[in-house]
Design an enzyme around this catalytic site. Sequence first.
Site, short mmCIF file in Angstrom:
data_model
loop_
_atom_site.label_atom_id
_atom_site.label_comp_id
_atom_site.label_asym_id
_atom_site.label_seq_id
_atom_site.Cartn_x
_atom_site.Cartn_y
_atom_site.Cartn_z
CE LYS A 1 14.58 -2.63 -1.76
NZ LYS A 1 14.05 -2.61 -0.43
CB CYS B 1 -17.95 -1.27 23.76
SG CYS B 1 -16.57 -2.07 24.29
CG ASP C 1 -2.13 -1.05 1.04
OD1 ASP C 1 -2.06 -1.36 -0.09
OD2 ASP C 1 -2.81 -1.44 2.07
CE1 TYR C 2 5.69 5.22 2.83
CE2 TYR C 2 7.20 4.11 1.25
CZ TYR C 2 6.96 5.28 2.25
OH TYR C 2 7.86 6.41 2.26
CB CYS D 1 -14.36 0.07 28.01
SG CYS D 1 -13.80 -1.38 26.85
NE ARG E 1 17.44 5.14 3.73
CZ ARG E 1 16.73 4.61 2.67
NH1 ARG E 1 16.95 4.46 1.40
NH2 ARG E 1 15.35 4.38 2.77
CE LYS F 1 10.29 -3.35 -2.53
NZ LYS F 1 9.39 -2.36 -2.28
CG LEU G 1 17.84 0.70 -4.36
CD1 LEU G 1 17.85 -0.92 -4.07
CD2 LEU G 1 18.54 0.67 -5.54
CB CYS H 1 -15.46 1.90 23.04
SG CYS H 1 -16.15 1.40 24.99
S1 IVH Z 1 21.61 -0.91 -3.25
C1 IVH Z 1 22.66 2.92 -4.33
N1 IVH Z 1 21.23 -3.50 -2.67
O1 IVH Z 1 16.97 -1.23 -0.07
C2 IVH Z 1 21.53 2.00 -4.10
N2 IVH Z 1 19.96 -2.00 -1.48
O2 IVH Z 1 14.75 0.38 -1.15
C3 IVH Z 1 21.71 1.52 -2.68
N3 IVH Z 1 18.43 -2.68 0.21
O3 IVH Z 1 18.37 1.83 1.32
C4 IVH Z 1 21.00 0.15 -2.39
N4 IVH Z 1 19.06 -5.04 -0.14
O4 IVH Z 1 18.55 -0.22 2.49
C5 IVH Z 1 20.75 -2.19 -2.21
N5 IVH Z 1 20.84 -5.82 -2.26
C6 IVH Z 1 20.77 -4.55 -2.00
C7 IVH Z 1 19.74 -4.30 -1.09
C8 IVH Z 1 19.35 -2.79 -0.62
C9 IVH Z 1 18.32 -4.23 0.57
C10 IVH Z 1 18.01 -1.79 0.97
C11 IVH Z 1 18.56 -0.68 1.23
C12 IVH Z 1 18.18 0.52 0.61
C13 IVH Z 1 16.94 0.05 0.08
C14 IVH Z 1 16.44 0.73 -0.99
#
Ligand code: IVH
Length: 710
Positions: free
Chosen positions: A126, A416, A43-44, A440, A147, A324, A91, A434
Amino acid sequence: MNDDIDRLTDEDAAAELARLAAEIARYSEAYYQKDAPEISDADYDALVRRNAAIEARFPHLIRPDSPSITVGSAPAAHFRKVRHARPMLSLDNAFDEADVADFIGRVRRFLNLGDGAAVLLTAEPKIDGLSASIRYEKGVLVQAATRGDGQEGEDVTPNIRTLNDVPERLNGQGWPDVFEVRGEVYMAKADFVAMNARQAESGGKIFANPRNAAAGSLRQLDPAITAARPLRFFAHGWGEASSLPADTQMGVMRAIEAWGLPVSGDLGLCATLDDVIAHYRDIERRRADLRFDIDGVVYKVDRLDWQQRLGQVAKAPRWAIAHKFPAERAQTILNTIDTQVGRTGKITPVARLEPVTVGGVTVTNATLHNADEIERLGVRPGDRVVVQRAGDVIPQIVENLTRGEPRAPWHFPTHCAECGSALAREEGEVDWRCTGGLICPAQRVERLRHFVSRYAMDIEGLGLVHIESLFRDGLIHSPADIFRLHRRREELLEREGWGALSVDKLITAIDARRDVPLDRFLFALGIRHVGQVTARDLARRYVSHQALDAVIALALARRDELIPAIGETDEKFATRAARELAAIIDTPGVGPEVAQALVDFFAEPHNREVMADLLGEVRPRDVVFETRASSVSGKTVVFTGTLETMSRNEAKAQAEALGAKVSGSVSAKTDLVVAGPGAGSKLNKAQGLGVAVIDEAAWQAIVAAAGQEG
Ligand code: IVH
């Protein structure tokens, strides 16, 4: 879903971008800073995508605070800040093959490559954790940071040092003088389950998912706590580097591995779109069996000279993309719908499901969020539904497959289930609540905890843990019971961990609070919308006046008078009473919302009983707000950044005692900004507006000059 974007006017688009910026910022803060996600990752992502789609069509409307420019969320206040030598980027996402093909196409066009030239891409999981940047100088770990907002993170050096995966010194030789390893701190699935079990046993915090557990464990001010948590690390890149050991992504990753840092075993090289997709499918197939949570596969252009040329857009590199995984889904039967009562009385409908496995986890419950969601889905007990489990743990129902079948509709309860009080919903709000308040049972423990808490009744020695066990064992049912505990001295003495000394001390502390300032008393009642500030405004307004009685009389006596006299319905009365109250209260900050909350609270017979009982034990004292003449009397002051010698609350109390008004935001009306370390946008704004800015020491000098020691 985004078809309507073409039809938006400039005005609509601007309004929607503003709404999206606020909404995304809120969810992002919940996720990054509070480690408590409020919506699913899917959703985000949908919100972020919609924002991007609107911006693409209306580039002139891109806001300075657009989520496409700001990354993550600003760092939390208590860690030292570290400015990243090279920003930590985020990313872009791809959600299907076509998006990946687009990505490769964009790279080729940007680099102006001929058809024959292959674009090698690395592909790796990822990992669902939080990123960290670990700086080595001459092969020795010198600093580690989270970060944060991408530019500035939190200094977590001592915490990172506790991770077994992260060496204090790099192996081998030939490392550059300066090299920042970047990667993901995560918690393995099995370790997460075991840790939550231990936390449950010791009464500690239970985490929603491994990612939040990792974030919560790393961002501990006490590194000893981090050390006790099973955190792991995978390198996936680098930041500042005085030189590089190779000219490809793969080459540098292999060097990092040789220096002793873990690199994913699933890091591979792909030459074509088909290769890339095959790698993706392979990882997706093994996803449930991996030791850790992943939410996609990341592709990166292998040649570093190409990475350099491709550069980055606002927040993400052009040379990488995250492909994703779709949220995991399954079908099942919805058996019944129950409601749960939260701490503030919020009612959440919960679907009880025929057990079903979704992505390796058995799901038996799913949240239905609120009445609107039930209506949107048109779900009724007996329906076949699609359940989705995204990165976070609360499964959701995304579709009703048997909507068209005739079946008895499900009606949202009017009362309730825990205490029988009426449910109420405010205009413009989606949640039913409620109104049972203090009576409650579901809300009671939390409310009791609030009642005794530091800025409420502040009863020394009566901690939150005590409240819970005293409630459970029936010694405290309502706030007044606390003031009758002295009659149960013998029972208290029999309890584990209590001696005569501590019991007597507690009873003395409780006695001391029978005489309590009115504002604390009002705040302690836990009435919706009556926070510390509103409670103080109310108390100030009714100073040396039958303060409470005036408020309550309107809500109660008039109610009894009015309803029979003019034959009004309860509902109409509530609206009228709220309006009258609002007019009478006429205090800045106390609007109809607060008035309505007061009416709702006192209109509930249970609350009146609890209140009468409590007033038999406690005498709220009228508050005389004394202010001293000072250089800030009548001025509006804003505190921002980290205060080092006092808490925010204390600073605020000081300012008010000097006759100043404290505000949360900087505007043209602000007279003075007191800025501590880490002050950000408010400080910038103040400087832009030419508002006077002083530091904490200068503030203390003003306080001292007025004869008010901190
Ligand atoms: S590269 C310049 N590789 O995903 C690119 N990020 O949505 C920097 N993450 O902030 C990220 N696994 O915390 C990269 N194999 C992977 C990753 C990865 C998880 C995280 C990372 C990044 C976030 C971006």
